[in-house]
Design an enzyme around this catalytic site. Structure first.
Site: not given
Length: 220
Positions: A95, A169, A173
């Site tokens: 996250c 995210c 990510c």
């Protein structure tokens, strides 16, 4: 060259920090010495230290954090390079701050899976500490997540994962071919009162249980 690099890197550290890091290097060498050489182990320890040095409010705790993170990274690298084969599925929860959603997901996964699987967590912009409301919400379920800490992810950790669960995210990510990715759309508990974190926690538990079923792990 390795000794010179280490001296330069340690010159801004206190004597206690240097001693603690030297002890950490010995611990890691005992664990991974048959797989990786001293230079690799110290490089992972030093770069792990750097990940926390700029934001930690407790400098004396930094060597321990560095050792724990370096150990996780070396374990991941060993899996990527085929040095560690136990057949256990590896799940990574990501996250933004690694302080709420991913930590609660990790807590549920570890509690329910036991030693049947491996799980890690990370954040694109790690906070200094885990969200107290997330800690309290998990404590209501009898799960203590205070032993964890917000941390970033690294390439070897992502590459070692069989499943990567992302939670907010976004473009930060990491994406690696051949890895299964799944996005969980959940509210960020940052700044929320406990009563508003509970529904997020309960949603996470349902999702983690479903994930365990998908990867063939029986929840305890």
């Amino acid at each position: 060259m390795a000794d010179t690099t280490r001296t330069i890197w340690q010159q801004d550290l206190s004597v206690d920090q240097q001693l603690a890091l030297n002890t950490a290097a010995v611990h890691l060498a005992d664990e991974f010495g048959g797989i990786y050489g001293r230079e690799t182990i110290e490089r992972f320890l030093h770069t792990s230290y750097d990940q926390f040095a700029g934001r930690s409010t407790v400098p004396n705790f930094l060597p321990l954090l560095a050792e724990r993170f370096a150990r996780q990274r070396l374990q991941a690298l060993a899996r990527v390079e085929g040095h560690h084969r136990d057949g256990k599925p590896v799940v990574l929860f990501l996250c933004t701050h690694n302080a709420g959603r991913s930590q609660m997901a990790l807590g549920f996964f570890t509690h329910l899976a036991g030693d049947q699987a491996v799980a890690w967590s990370g954040g694109s912009e790690p906070e200094d500490a885990i969200n107290p409301a997330a800690v309290a919400a998990m404590a209501e379920r009898g799960i203590d997540i205070t032993g964890e800490y917000p941390k970033p992810w690294t390439d070897e950790i992502v590459r070692a994962a069989d499943v990567v669960i992302t939670m907010g995210c976004g473009d930060a990510c990491p994406i690696f071919p051949g890895t299964r990715y799944e996005n969980w759309d959940l509210d960020d508990p940052a700044g929320l009162a406990l009563e508003h974190v509970r529904p997020i926690r309960d949603d996470l538990e349902r999702r983690v249980r479903h994930l365990l079923d998908q990867i063939g792990v029986t929840a305890r």
